[in-house]
Design an enzyme around this catalytic site. Structure first.
Site, PDB file in Angstrom:
ATOM      1  CE  LYS A   1     -21.447 -12.560  -2.798  1.00 47.00           C
ATOM      2  NZ  LYS A   1     -21.710 -14.035  -3.402  1.00 47.00           N
ATOM      3  CB  THR A   2     -17.559 -16.502  -4.914  1.00 43.29           C
ATOM      4  OG1 THR A   2     -18.774 -15.719  -5.095  1.00 43.29           O
ATOM      5  CG2 THR A   2     -17.732 -17.851  -5.322  1.00 43.29           C
TER       6      THR A   2
ATOM      7  CG  ASP B   1     -23.044 -16.425  -1.496  1.00 48.30           C
ATOM      8  OD1 ASP B   1     -22.464 -15.428  -0.793  1.00 48.30           O
ATOM      9  OD2 ASP B   1     -22.794 -16.657  -2.832  1.00 48.30           O
ATOM     10  CD  GLU B   2     -25.289 -12.607  -3.022  1.00 52.34           C
ATOM     11  OE1 GLU B   2     -25.393 -11.513  -2.343  1.00 52.34           O
ATOM     12  OE2 GLU B   2     -24.573 -12.418  -4.190  1.00 52.34           O
TER      13      GLU B   2
ATOM     14  CD  GLN C   1     -22.982  -5.573  -3.475  1.00 50.96           C
ATOM     15  OE1 GLN C   1     -22.880  -5.838  -4.348  1.00 50.96           O
ATOM     16  NE2 GLN C   1     -22.036  -6.030  -2.422  1.00 50.96           N
TER      17      GLN C   1
ATOM     18  NE  ARG D   1     -22.527  -4.197  -9.162  1.00 46.35           N
ATOM     19  CZ  ARG D   1     -22.120  -4.934  -8.308  1.00 46.35           C
ATOM     20  NH1 ARG D   1     -21.813  -6.303  -8.845  1.00 46.35           N
ATOM     21  NH2 ARG D   1     -21.989  -4.388  -7.164  1.00 46.35           N
TER      22      ARG D   1
END
Length: 667
Positions: free
Chosen positions: A28-29, A214-215, A245, A600
């Site tokens: 995503k970044t 973002d987020e 998330q 993770r």
């Protein structure tokens, strides 16, 4: 550009509202920074682009990536910052109309506690009724929900909330009188500015042609409304996030913001990033099965780009065997040079779980670092209890004596303690020697003298009992004698904080019971020595040098490791017992937390559970987590086959194993 089809769609959709559902490990970044570069390439002035995220680290990383893509083509840069930094800039320009100076001060925690204490004094409220910390907790909860003092008075239900609502008004009045804002006020005042002064909103919104967030799943009410107000005119709003998330509901984040994006922006385009570049196919399959049980979510199914070994479930006899097995496995792989320490992460649900793992890592001399939290042994309640034990072994340890001389309160406040120290200095003796003959001293109030005598007798009794009682019995007797649980009840208003701190004390009793089982000679000195065995390196240096990461799943979000152990997969731990009692919505957030933990792992995932776990020094049988059945496919998900649709049908509740059947199924 090295992008997959979905990423390209997100990067090249440059007009109108856009929701990018970015699953775990889907890049995503990369999408956000490439999209900023593409906007600039097509003629949008860099300074007309606003990108907002949650941490300074994320903002810095985004700025650096954008700069590397743009090169030296322009001296102008997009405005990339955290929500709070954005609000500071907005308020510096416009806050005067709200009655604050443009150069307002921003309070830190210490400043907030001073203001809270003054507000409580004005109301003649004793700290035993409502402490500054309790007040700040309630004010923070209200502010995260966008609740002002007048609304708090209307919403208050308990006596404590009514008192806090009155103090909230005084607290805000004092901040305003000194021209100061706390961290939450930065958001609330920006929202108030936009609502009450349309000209300010028009000016601020007019600064940008494109807004990226973002987020987005982590936004609270004020953040959501600020972003909506800034983007409503041009409607070029791109939000990136993953409802699967969303794990910060306890601090005000509302997953409904990302779930309802299409309702807010009916013409929005939705792009799903589902190609996972982080984890193996086997890990991703387990994660997909788990999250499909959630009732409300955007449908998405991750697809991995590589294969690997299947995840493992390890059932261990108890939490001691759990810690020993995990650390032994890590040690063996390090010895065979298959991995380095920083390749491993041990993820826990609660703050007290790491204790056993810390002990084993120390014993194995494996470097580790606690990320996103303090060491178990650095917690106030643990240090308080250990200070009593240290004083029993070494009564001349003045640091330990002074730490607990008035914990819980026994009439020895700061003035009395200062007077005791002055007396000891005047006589040239230590504090303990003074306490041994304190009845003969003048200059203390009756209450202080009684408290000093009671404290001395308590330590003397501990010294006597240490020679004849197992460490866990000694510790339990101490906690009862000083009513430490009552002290936590008086000190902390938030039930979850009280429970967490008491759980840490319980974990210390469990450690003592395990030590006593191995060392029947009642060696309190040996117990304290075992706890003291630790590396002398600074933890940040350990992380840089090479260290196993030991952390909660909340702290692990955004990180990735070749090998991950998710430990304590039991009902009551994950999902946490408070969530199970609260609601299905709370259990859904626990499931998202488990999903974050699982995703993770890059190459190797191990899930562990203890078949029994210590409760106050005695083993108690456990029930395997419902999430284990969901992860392994032993619980049928009514939603799983529908997970590829846009929104999952929420009519059928997920099935779960119970009791003995659960344990048999896990085996």
């Amino acid at each position: 550009m090295d992008l997959n089809q979905a990423q390209r769609e997100a990067v090249y959709t440059l007009r109108g509202p856009l929701l990018v559902l970015a699953g775990a490990g889907t890049g995503k970044t990369r999408v956000v920074t490439y999209r900023i570069a593409e906007l600039i390439r097509t003629g949008i002035a860099p300074q007309r682009i606003l990108a907002v995220t949650f941490t300074n680290k994320a903002a810095d990383e985004m700025q650096q990536r954008a700069a590397s893509l743009l090169g030296k083509r322009s001296k102008q840069r997009p405005e990339i910052s955290t929500f709070h930094s954005l609000c500071v800039r907005i308020l510096r320009r416009g806050i005067k109309v709200l009655g604050y100076p443009a150069e307002f001060a921003i309070c830190d925690r210490g400043d907030q506690e001073s203001v809270a204490r003054a507000a409580l004094r004005e109301l003649r409220m004793a700290e035993a009724v409502l402490s500054p910390g309790d007040l700040l907790y309630l004010i923070g909860r209200w502010k995260s929900a966008g609740v002002r003092p007048a609304q708090a008075v209307q919403m208050a239900e308990t006596d404590k909330e009514h008192l806090a609502a009155s103090a909230y008004r005084r607290y805000q009045d004092r901040l305003r009188a000194t021209g100061a804002l706390d961290f939450d006020d930065l958001l609330l005042c920006t929202e108030e500015l936009f609502l009450s002064h349309p000209a300010s909103l028009k000016a601020e919104a007019g600064r940008f042609d494109h807004v990226l967030v973002d987020e987005y799943q982590d936004t609270n009410g004020p953040q959501y409304r600020i972003i909506k107000a800034l983007a409503l005119g041009h409607r070029n709003l791109c939000v990136v996030g993953d409802d699967d998330q969303s794990i910060y509901g306890w601090r005000g984040a509302e997953v409904t913001h990302i779930l309802n994006f299409k309702r807010d922006w009916p013409d929005a385009k939705v792009v799903r990033l589902e190609t996972n570049y982080r984890s193996t196919h086997e890990i991703v399959s387990w994660a997909n099965r788990l999250i499909a049980f959630n009732r409300l979510r955007h449908g998405k199914t991750l697809r991995a780009t590589r294969a690997g070994e299947p995840p493992r479930v390890l059932q261990l006899e108890d939490e001691q065997a759990e810690a020993e097995t995990v650390v032994q496995e890590i040690a063996a792989r390090l010895e065979r040079r298959e991995r380095k320490p920083s390749d491993f992460a041990i993820l826990c649900r609660t703050n007290e779980q790491p204790r056993a793992f810390e002990t084993e890592l120390r014993r194995a001399r494996i470097p580790y670092v606690i990320l996103g939290g303090r060491s178990f042994f650095d917690r106030k309640e643990v240090r308080d209890v250990l200070a009593y034990l240290k004083a029993a072994v070494h009564p001349h340890d003045e640091a330990s004596l002074l730490r607990v001389i008035n914990v819980p309160p026994r009439g020895l406040g700061p003035t009395a303690v200062r007077r005791l120290n002055e007396m000891a200095v005047a006589e040239g003796i230590g504090l303990w020697e003074l306490l041994e003959r304190v009845e003969s001293q003048n200059g203390l109030s009756r209450a202080a003298l009684d408290g000093a005598v009671a404290f001395r007798r308590l330590i003397q009794g501990l010294r006597t009992d240490a020679a004849r009682l197992p460490v866990d019995r000694l510790l339990s007797n101490l906690l009862s004698a000083i009513d430490y649980r009552g002290e936590l009840q008086r000190t902390y208003d938030d039930p979850s904080e009280r429970d967490a701190r008491w759980a840490s004390v319980e974990e210390l009793v469990n450690a003592a019971a395990q030590f006593a089982k191995k060392n029947p000679k009642h060696d309190l000195s040996g117990f304290l020595q075992e706890l003291a065995l630790t590396s002398t390196d600074d933890k940040e240096d350990q992380l840089e040098k090479n260290a196993v990461a030991l952390m909660t799943m909340h702290a692990a979000k955004g990180l990735e490791f070749p090998e991950v152990y998710v430990v304590g997969m039991e009902e009551g731990i994950l999902p946490h017992h408070r969530a199970v009692k609260e609601s299905e919505t709370a259990v859904d957030e626990e499931r998202r937390l488990c999903y974050v933990g699982v995703t993770r792992a890059q190459s190797r995932l191990t899930l562990t559970l203890a078949l029994s776990r210590m409760k106050w020094g005695k083993p108690r049988p456990t029930v395997p987590s419902r999430f284990l059945f969901e992860l392994t496919g032993k619980a049928q998900s009514p939603n799983y086959e529908k997970a590829k649709s846009h929104v999952v049908d929420q009519t059928v509740p997920p099935q779960r194993g119970r009791g003995r059947e659960s344990k048999r199924a896990a085996r």
